[in-house]
Design an enzyme around this catalytic site. Sequence first.
Site, PDB file in Angstrom:
ATOM      1  N   GLY A  11     -25.240  -6.452 -20.600  1.00  7.61           N
ATOM      2  CA  GLY A  11     -24.498  -6.094 -19.379  1.00  7.61           C
ATOM      3  C   GLY A  11     -23.201  -5.402 -19.749  1.00  7.61           C
ATOM      4  N   GLY A  13     -20.761  -3.863 -18.009  1.00  5.70           N
ATOM      5  CA  GLY A  13     -20.016  -3.572 -16.788  1.00  5.70           C
ATOM      6  C   GLY A  13     -18.530  -3.813 -16.941  1.00  5.70           C
ATOM      7  N   PHE A 161     -12.085 -14.803 -16.584  1.00  5.99           N
ATOM      8  CA  PHE A 161     -11.047 -14.869 -15.549  1.00  5.99           C
ATOM      9  C   PHE A 161     -10.228 -13.597 -15.440  1.00  5.99           C
ATOM     10  CE2 PHE A 161     -11.889 -19.289 -16.778  1.00  5.99           C
ATOM     11  CZ  PHE A 161     -12.148 -19.853 -15.533  1.00  5.99           C
ATOM     12  N   ALA A 163      -8.689 -10.109 -14.326  1.00  2.00           N
ATOM     13  CA  ALA A 163      -8.602  -9.391 -13.047  1.00  2.00           C
ATOM     14  C   ALA A 163      -8.612  -7.906 -13.365  1.00  2.00           C
ATOM     15  CB  ALA A 163      -7.329  -9.778 -12.306  1.00  2.00           C
ATOM     16  N   GLU A 164      -9.246  -7.129 -12.514  1.00  2.00           N
ATOM     17  CA  GLU A 164      -9.294  -5.684 -12.757  1.00  2.00           C
ATOM     18  C   GLU A 164      -7.890  -5.096 -12.598  1.00  2.00           C
ATOM     19  OE1 GLU A 164     -12.538  -3.794 -10.622  1.00  2.00           O
ATOM     20  OE2 GLU A 164     -13.825  -5.481 -11.128  1.00  2.00           O
ATOM     21  N   LYS A 219     -15.177 -21.887 -12.407  1.00  2.00           N
ATOM     22  CA  LYS A 219     -15.053 -20.450 -12.160  1.00  2.00           C
ATOM     23  C   LYS A 219     -15.117 -20.153 -10.654  1.00  2.00           C
ATOM     24  CE  LYS A 219     -14.896 -16.131 -12.283  1.00  2.00           C
ATOM     25  NZ  LYS A 219     -13.691 -15.376 -12.569  1.00  2.00           N
ATOM     26  N   CYS A 275     -15.948  -9.968  -6.358  1.00  2.00           N
ATOM     27  CA  CYS A 275     -16.210 -11.388  -6.636  1.00  2.00           C
ATOM     28  C   CYS A 275     -15.720 -12.410  -5.615  1.00  2.00           C
ATOM     29  CB  CYS A 275     -15.662 -11.734  -8.009  1.00  2.00           C
ATOM     30  SG  CYS A 275     -16.561 -10.856  -9.294  1.00  2.00           S
ATOM     31  N   ARG A 432      -0.189  -2.855   2.807  1.00  2.00           N
ATOM     32  CA  ARG A 432       0.168  -3.545   1.555  1.00  2.00           C
ATOM     33  C   ARG A 432       1.646  -3.901   1.473  1.00  2.00           C
ATOM     34  NH1 ARG A 432      -4.181  -5.409  -1.389  1.00  2.00           N
ATOM     35  NH2 ARG A 432      -5.904  -3.985  -1.111  1.00  2.00           N
TER      36      ARG A 432
HETATM   37  P1  NAD Z   1     -21.248  -4.838 -13.253  1.00  2.00           P
HETATM   38  O1  NAD Z   1     -22.184  -4.564 -12.165  1.00  2.00           O
HETATM   39  O2  NAD Z   1     -20.071  -3.946 -13.482  1.00  2.00           O
HETATM   40  O3  NAD Z   1     -22.036  -4.905 -14.648  1.00  2.00           O
HETATM   41  C1  NAD Z   1     -23.245  -5.580 -14.831  1.00  2.00           C
HETATM   42  C2  NAD Z   1     -24.130  -4.747 -15.766  1.00  2.00           C
HETATM   43  O4  NAD Z   1     -25.292  -5.514 -16.085  1.00  2.00           O
HETATM   44  C3  NAD Z   1     -24.608  -3.435 -15.145  1.00  2.00           C
HETATM   45  O5  NAD Z   1     -24.198  -2.345 -15.958  1.00  2.00           O
HETATM   46  C4  NAD Z   1     -26.149  -3.588 -15.104  1.00  2.00           C
HETATM   47  O6  NAD Z   1     -26.837  -2.376 -15.358  1.00  2.00           O
HETATM   48  C5  NAD Z   1     -26.369  -4.582 -16.231  1.00  2.00           C
HETATM   49  N1  NAD Z   1     -27.641  -5.307 -16.139  1.00  2.00           N
HETATM   50  C6  NAD Z   1     -28.219  -5.886 -15.056  1.00  2.00           C
HETATM   51  N2  NAD Z   1     -29.384  -6.461 -15.401  1.00  2.00           N
HETATM   52  C7  NAD Z   1     -29.563  -6.244 -16.722  1.00  2.00           C
HETATM   53  C8  NAD Z   1     -30.579  -6.598 -17.663  1.00  2.00           C
HETATM   54  N3  NAD Z   1     -31.654  -7.310 -17.302  1.00  2.00           N
HETATM   55  N4  NAD Z   1     -30.429  -6.199 -18.945  1.00  2.00           N
HETATM   56  C9  NAD Z   1     -29.352  -5.472 -19.320  1.00  2.00           C
HETATM   57  N5  NAD Z   1     -28.353  -5.123 -18.487  1.00  2.00           N
HETATM   58  C10 NAD Z   1     -28.457  -5.510 -17.197  1.00  2.00           C
HETATM   59  O7  NAD Z   1     -20.745  -6.349 -13.027  1.00  2.00           O
HETATM   60  P2  NAD Z   1     -19.374  -6.997 -13.532  1.00  2.00           P
HETATM   61  O8  NAD Z   1     -18.286  -6.690 -12.566  1.00  2.00           O
HETATM   62  O9  NAD Z   1     -19.178  -6.721 -14.980  1.00  2.00           O
HETATM   63  O10 NAD Z   1     -19.716  -8.540 -13.325  1.00  2.00           O
HETATM   64  C11 NAD Z   1     -20.615  -9.210 -14.183  1.00  2.00           C
HETATM   65  C12 NAD Z   1     -20.485 -10.700 -13.946  1.00  2.00           C
HETATM   66  O11 NAD Z   1     -19.160 -11.120 -14.282  1.00  2.00           O
HETATM   67  C13 NAD Z   1     -20.689 -11.133 -12.493  1.00  2.00           C
HETATM   68  O12 NAD Z   1     -21.338 -12.383 -12.489  1.00  2.00           O
HETATM   69  C14 NAD Z   1     -19.284 -11.287 -11.962  1.00  2.00           C
HETATM   70  O13 NAD Z   1     -19.210 -12.243 -10.938  1.00  2.00           O
HETATM   71  C15 NAD Z   1     -18.528 -11.770 -13.176  1.00  2.00           C
HETATM   72  N6  NAD Z   1     -17.098 -11.437 -13.206  1.00  2.00           N
HETATM   73  C16 NAD Z   1     -16.671 -10.194 -12.833  1.00  2.00           C
HETATM   74  C17 NAD Z   1     -15.306  -9.881 -12.919  1.00  2.00           C
HETATM   75  C18 NAD Z   1     -14.772  -8.531 -12.530  1.00  2.00           C
HETATM   76  O14 NAD Z   1     -13.555  -8.354 -12.525  1.00  2.00           O
HETATM   77  N7  NAD Z   1     -15.582  -7.553 -12.195  1.00  2.00           N
HETATM   78  C19 NAD Z   1     -14.398 -10.835 -13.420  1.00  2.00           C
HETATM   79  C20 NAD Z   1     -14.889 -12.076 -13.804  1.00  2.00           C
HETATM   80  C21 NAD Z   1     -16.239 -12.371 -13.697  1.00  2.00           C
HETATM   81  C1  UGA Z   2     -10.158 -11.866  -9.288  1.00  2.00           C
HETATM   82  C2  UGA Z   2      -9.442 -13.004 -10.023  1.00  2.00           C
HETATM   83  O1  UGA Z   2      -8.033 -12.788  -9.956  1.00  2.00           O
HETATM   84  C3  UGA Z   2      -9.885 -13.068 -11.484  1.00  2.00           C
HETATM   85  O2  UGA Z   2      -9.288 -14.208 -12.115  1.00  2.00           O
HETATM   86  C4  UGA Z   2     -11.412 -13.197 -11.539  1.00  2.00           C
HETATM   87  O3  UGA Z   2     -11.837 -13.183 -12.891  1.00  2.00           O
HETATM   88  C5  UGA Z   2     -12.039 -12.034 -10.796  1.00  2.00           C
HETATM   89  O4  UGA Z   2     -11.563 -12.027  -9.425  1.00  2.00           O
HETATM   90  C6  UGA Z   2     -13.530 -12.125 -10.713  1.00  2.00           C
HETATM   91  O5  UGA Z   2     -14.094 -13.187 -10.870  1.00  2.00           O
HETATM   92  O6  UGA Z   2     -14.077 -11.060 -10.447  1.00  2.00           O
HETATM   93  P1  UGA Z   2      -9.830  -9.241  -9.105  1.00  2.00           P
HETATM   94  O7  UGA Z   2     -10.738  -9.378  -7.948  1.00  2.00           O
HETATM   95  O8  UGA Z   2     -10.125  -8.223 -10.131  1.00  2.00           O
HETATM   96  O9  UGA Z   2      -9.735 -10.636  -9.881  1.00  2.00           O
HETATM   97  O10 UGA Z   2      -8.350  -8.935  -8.589  1.00  2.00           O
HETATM   98  P2  UGA Z   2      -7.214  -9.838  -7.900  1.00  2.00           P
HETATM   99  O11 UGA Z   2      -5.919  -9.448  -8.477  1.00  2.00           O
HETATM  100  O12 UGA Z   2      -7.545 -11.271  -7.910  1.00  2.00           O
HETATM  101  O13 UGA Z   2      -7.232  -9.312  -6.394  1.00  2.00           O
HETATM  102  C7  UGA Z   2      -8.310  -9.589  -5.531  1.00  2.00           C
HETATM  103  C8  UGA Z   2      -8.003  -9.062  -4.150  1.00  2.00           C
HETATM  104  O14 UGA Z   2      -6.979  -9.835  -3.508  1.00  2.00           O
HETATM  105  C9  UGA Z   2      -7.499  -7.615  -4.141  1.00  2.00           C
HETATM  106  O15 UGA Z   2      -8.047  -6.918  -3.054  1.00  2.00           O
HETATM  107  C10 UGA Z   2      -6.005  -7.780  -3.968  1.00  2.00           C
HETATM  108  O16 UGA Z   2      -5.387  -6.662  -3.402  1.00  2.00           O
HETATM  109  C11 UGA Z   2      -5.946  -8.988  -3.046  1.00  2.00           C
HETATM  110  N1  UGA Z   2      -4.662  -9.718  -3.121  1.00  2.00           N
HETATM  111  C12 UGA Z   2      -4.295 -10.338  -4.254  1.00  2.00           C
HETATM  112  C13 UGA Z   2      -3.847  -9.756  -1.998  1.00  2.00           C
HETATM  113  O17 UGA Z   2      -4.176  -9.204  -0.946  1.00  2.00           O
HETATM  114  N2  UGA Z   2      -2.660 -10.441  -2.079  1.00  2.00           N
HETATM  115  C14 UGA Z   2      -2.261 -11.083  -3.215  1.00  2.00           C
HETATM  116  O18 UGA Z   2      -1.163 -11.687  -3.202  1.00  2.00           O
HETATM  117  C15 UGA Z   2      -3.102 -11.019  -4.329  1.00  2.00           C
END
Ligand code: NAD
Ligand code: UGA
Length: 458
Positions: A11, A13, A161, A163-164, A219, A275, A432
């Site tokens: 994965g 991503g 954990f 954050a983007e 989580k 998420c 915002r």
């Molecule tokens: P994403 O969609 O960006 O990436 C997932 C990748 O997995 C994709 O590129 C997809 O093609 C690949 N994939 C799917 N099935 C596959 C398979 N069978 N073999 C190989 N590759 C495969 O998702 P993401 O944002 O990276 O999130 C991944 C996980 O992490 C989710 O469970 C999400 O909840 C969690 N998470 C995301 C964030 C975040 O900030 N985006 C933060 C913490 C946790």
């Molecule tokens: C969030 C968590 O912060 C991460 O710890 C977690 O790993 C991730 O989700 C995940 O599991 O995907 P993320 O969604 O990337 O991270 O960004 P955040 O900074 O948490 O913001 C989430 C949303 O809340 C955004 O739309 C942001 O603008 C909003 N937000 C955040 C507010 O509106 N007010 C705030 O005070 C903070």
Amino acid sequence: MTFEKHILCIGAGYVGGPTMAMIAHQCPQYRVTIVDINPDRIAQWNSDVLPIYEPGLDELVKATRNRNLFFSTNIEHGIQENEIIFVSVNTPTKTFGTGAGMAADLQYWEKTARQILEHSTSPKIVVEKSTLPVRTAQAMERILNTSQNHVRFDVLSNPEFLAEGTAINDLKNPDRVLIGSRETEEGLKARNTLVEIYANWVPREKILTTNIWSSELSKLVSNAFLAQRVSSINAISALCEKTEADISEVARAIGTDSRIGSRFLNASIGFGGSCFKKDILNLVYLCRYYGLEDVADYWEGVIKINGYQQERFVRNMLTAMFNTLSGKRICLFGFAFKANTGDTRESPAIYVARRLLEEQAEVVITDPKALDNARIDLADARGTVHFVDDPYEAARGCHAIAIMTEWALYGELDYARLYRQAEKPAFIFDGRNILDPRRCFELGFNVFSIGKRPLTHF
Ligand code: NAD
Ligand code: UGA
């Protein structure tokens, strides 16, 4: 060169790419491979234009790629060659059948488990990096232990954990790393292997170890608590608008209480991102599954308030602009779900744009990194939408500017110039709270912020 450990991540991503780039960077003695079923994504990771925008990521990838970090589509080979396998595939909300709209869709995750089983000929530590419902590890163990060739698998939970927008710093200096395992001799040994990887750069006191179910659940709960703070402050912002209390002052007043803390109290148009919503829905589904209806209702409220806040924003626009938006040109500043990312998944801007189009407004969208995704998100939307890079060009001749994303650049624009170019009466809706409302008002705008008294010239 021989490497001490061989690590695979399935994965590539938003999580897989940055987390593995960080491991490769901090641990040159390990060989790290990232695989994905999507060949375009892998090609982008191997190119000069990475598939995701994240400050600091380009430098990290450039420093490690083809040294000890490799991107590939050969999943089978990856599984065979590596002893530690992170699974970071997507786990979206299910859209069909039982649990549709609530439960996590585990099809990608299960496919991966079966692939690992099929191609493993030596012992593996399988690490759940994706966010999963509590007790998923048990299902994973059950699938993996159907092995005919008696390969040993240890399953660990190591939720992410980051954050983007701040991913690189979050990975480099995490508040904590969480590792859950079975509390058997083999489980603890596997756990220790993962602890030693992180200990290359994370202080040991920040590496928390727990039983595997606590780790999986923590989580979901962590995201639920964070989202709950946003919904709490947003709920109060509605009350502020009725009472002339000011949400920024309220947030400061409560946030200085060290028990409450000041972070994550920015009232907004609502939370987005891939998420928060999906993880809370998943938590709600789990509670209902276990018959905990009251607990489920409590957490569902967080999502309800988030939808309410987005609709409230559109209604405020409609009311302020004399109850009709039809034929009016409205410029959205920002489309990403937060600043410093091009990610638009679940962005409140999608909802707002669609609602404005429903009201027959003409929508102009600008964003420094998210326009490509915005085009995809609105591909099926009916009405007139323009995508414009330059914010001054985008706002020219508009009846209103609505701030959707807190990009620093939107705080630094020349609002006197924007006012001169605007259709009059000119409106700003700051979703915002990044602008100085009084200054914009003095320039001539009618200003509507979140949780603050509107400043209008009529
Ligand atoms: P994403 O969609 O960006 O990436 C997932 C990748 O997995 C994709 O590129 C997809 O093609 C690949 N994939 C799917 N099935 C596959 C398979 N069978 N073999 C190989 N590759 C495969 O998702 P993401 O944002 O990276 O999130 C991944 C996980 O992490 C989710 O469970 C999400 O909840 C969690 N998470 C995301 C964030 C975040 O900030 N985006 C933060 C913490 C946790
Ligand atoms: C969030 C968590 O912060 C991460 O710890 C977690 O790993 C991730 O989700 C995940 O599991 O995907 P993320 O969604 O990337 O991270 O960004 P955040 O900074 O948490 O913001 C989430 C949303 O809340 C955004 O739309 C942001 O603008 C909003 N937000 C955040 C507010 O509106 N007010 C705030 O005070 C903070």
